[in-house]
Scaffold this active site. Structure first.
Site, PDB file in Angstrom:
ATOM      1  N   LYS A 142       0.938  -1.241  -0.064  1.00 25.94           N
ATOM      2  CA  LYS A 142       0.088   0.097  -0.040  1.00 25.94           C
ATOM      3  C   LYS A 142       0.983   1.185   0.107  1.00 25.94           C
ATOM      4  O   LYS A 142       1.856   1.181   0.871  1.00 25.94           O
ATOM      5  CB  LYS A 142      -0.934   0.020   1.176  1.00 25.94           C
ATOM      6  CG  LYS A 142      -1.768   1.121   1.302  1.00 25.94           C
ATOM      7  CD  LYS A 142      -2.820   0.918   2.398  1.00 25.94           C
ATOM      8  CE  LYS A 142      -3.762   2.235   2.808  1.00 25.94           C
ATOM      9  NZ  LYS A 142      -4.671   2.171   3.752  1.00 25.94           N
ATOM     10  N   SER A 191      -8.865   2.727   2.659  1.00 29.10           N
ATOM     11  CA  SER A 191      -7.898   3.275   1.831  1.00 29.10           C
ATOM     12  C   SER A 191      -6.980   2.412   1.061  1.00 29.10           C
ATOM     13  O   SER A 191      -6.180   3.054   0.007  1.00 29.10           O
ATOM     14  CB  SER A 191      -7.199   4.424   2.578  1.00 29.10           C
ATOM     15  OG  SER A 191      -6.418   3.714   3.671  1.00 29.10           O
ATOM     16  N   SER A 237      -9.600   0.569   7.069  1.00 28.56           N
ATOM     17  CA  SER A 237      -8.939   0.590   5.606  1.00 28.56           C
ATOM     18  C   SER A 237      -8.452  -0.895   5.054  1.00 28.56           C
ATOM     19  O   SER A 237      -7.991  -0.842   3.858  1.00 28.56           O
ATOM     20  CB  SER A 237      -8.007   1.669   5.551  1.00 28.56           C
ATOM     21  OG  SER A 237      -8.665   2.853   5.563  1.00 28.56           O
TER      22      SER A 237
END
Length: 486
Positions: A84, A159, A183
């Protein structure tokens, strides 16, 4: 026979590691299959904001050389993984979806990246995020919007948006996500994956949330977790076995104290007392989500022999207090200093947050509310072994929204759809999202499984038992069938 990207996408992380260790496939073959898969899906999904095929090839070559020399290999040797883009990588730009950090190259790897590299994992790129992670969706001012493999007109959630889309599309068997308010669990629910937020401190964080030099990066410290997103519970446990354990650089880190692989083995559950709540007593929930999760909850009683009690946990909506904690964790002065020069190129919801002034008592009240929530949760979990609920209030929705403004006929705040997730960032309890089923439109719905503080093994065990009772790994997004048939 060489490894095709189609065959590669059916393999678990554990199977890939075993195949590389045995010589069935070379790390180079696996990496080329992953790269081919990424090249096939990226024009449709935009999961990777910074693909790194050459870095992957270099890493794979070093693994193959080590094996040829008879050197010991790590437990993830040759397994492709996405990272990520809020998680620091010193080899790759970490832009965090922000024009301010567009060219930012961290001085250090995050601890989880260090550990994945040491275990032999092959990083194939950075996955896309909303700006600085202050959102539950997948668009930002810098990169193409990430799309959901189940319907490319819809969000994959965030996210950890790109991590969810890439794993669902079979580009990597698992990926790193981070979870400050859901997230890891949000895109796992929207993309039909397993996402695990272990108890706070199990997975250490550094330099993320810790480096005071970088406004926006040094945020979410009292809420943030890092965890795996995978297609199976066992693969999530395999990643946890590598990335957990204390580190002196994270003052919140705690001993792993868990045999993750053993905890994720399928087997009979003890007769658990499980609380089930469809709406926590205050959330508006889409009727399709209610239906799918109600059917999933019945599996625990009918097929797994548990006592399932319909009840609500007993707290009122902590949404405003959660955002107060986010603000208190953020470098507001540093981020507000960007506004004159960069405000026009920042996400509007982030600009609005920074332009709003906040009463000091609102921030201290948020901390008091967290203490109250933790105390209510402790008493509630004294009566129940687990709590199960929807992961999100709605199925995937249209791109370029922060969230639906109407659910179940009620006008709601655009962040209300996250209401099942963030309470457990406030308490730090272990929580997982697993695929519960599909809506009548064929969209994934997640079931959240929450355990007592530090009882991570039971969360994994329950997830594995549900996976065995309601297998999901064969379910594939229609886009993938279309692309493979092309």
């Amino acid at each position: 026979m060489s490894l095709t990207h189609q065959d590669y996408a059916t393999l678990s992380a554990a199977e890939i590691a075993e195949a590389v260790a045995s010589g069935t496939y070379s790390a180079a073959e696996v990496s080329e299959a992953a790269i081919a898969r990424m090249e096939l899906t990226e024009p449709h999904l935009h999961a990777f904001c910074n693909p790194a095929p050459e870095l992957a090839r270099k890493t794979a070559a070093s693994i193959d050389a080590a094996r040829a020399a008879g050197e010991p290999l790590g437990p993830l040797a040759g397994v492709p993984v996405g990272i990520k883009d809020l998680v620091a990588t010193k080899d790759l730009v970490t832009a965090m979806g922000s024009t301010i950090y567009r060219d930012f190259l961290p001085e250090d790897d995050d601890i989880v990246v260090e550990r994945l590299k040491a275990a032999g994992a092959v990083i194939i790129g950075k996955t896309n995020v909303p700006e600085l992670g202050y959102s539950g969706v997948g668009h930002n001012p810098v990169f193409e919007t990430t799309r959901n493999p189940w319907n490319t007109e819809l969000t994959p959630g965030g996210s950890s948006a790109g991590s969810g889309a890439s794993v669902a599309a079979g580009v990597t068997p698992f990926a790193i996500g981070s979870d400050g308010g859901g997230s890891v669990r949000i895109p796992s629910a929207h993309c039909g994956l397993v996402g695990v937020k272990a108890s706070m401190g199990r997975v250490p964080l550094w330099p993320g949330c810790r480096d005071e030099r970088f406004p926006g990066v040094s945020s979410w410290e009292s809420l943030e977790h890092i965890g795996p997103m995978a297609r199976t519970v066992s693969d999530a446990a395999l990643m946890l076995s590598v990335i957990t354990g204390p580190d002196m650089r994270d003052r919140h880190s705690i001993p792993a104290d868990v045999n993750w692989l053993e905890a994720a083995k399928a087997g009979d559950l003890p007769k658990l007392r499980i609380a089930f709540s469809e709406d926590f007593g205050y959330l508006a929930v889409d009727p399709e989500v209610r239906r799918v999760v109600r059917e999933a909850a019945a599996v625990f009683e009918r097929d797994l022999g548990c006592e399932v009690v319909s009840t609500d946990p007993g707290w009122s909506d902590p949404g405003n207090d959660f955002w107060g904690l986010v603000l208190a964790d953020s470098d507001l002065a540093g981020m507000r200093a960007w506004l004159p020069e960069h405000g026009a190129n920042m996400s509007p919801h982030l600009v609005q947050m920074l332009q709003t002034r906040h009463d000091d008592e609102a921030l201290t009240n948020a901390n008091m509310a967290r203490k109250k929530l933790c105390n209510i949760a402790a008493r509630f979990f004294g009566q129940y072994d687990l709590l199960i609920s929807p992961t999100l209030t709605v199925p995937p929705f249209a791109l370029h929204m922060q969230g639906p403004e109407k659910t179940e006929g009620r006008i709601v705040d655009p962040s209300a759809w996250l209401g099942f997730c963030f309470p457990f960032n406030m308490t730090g309890q272990p929580a997982a999202s697993v695929p519960a089923g599909l809506t009548s439109d064929g969209l994934p719905v997640g079931l959240q499984i929450v355990g007592r503080h530090l009882d991570d093994p039971l969360v994994l065990r329950a997830a594995a038992a549900f996976e065995t009772a309601r297998p999901w790994s064969a379910l594939r997004p229609p886009l993938i069938d279309m692309l493979e048939g092309a």
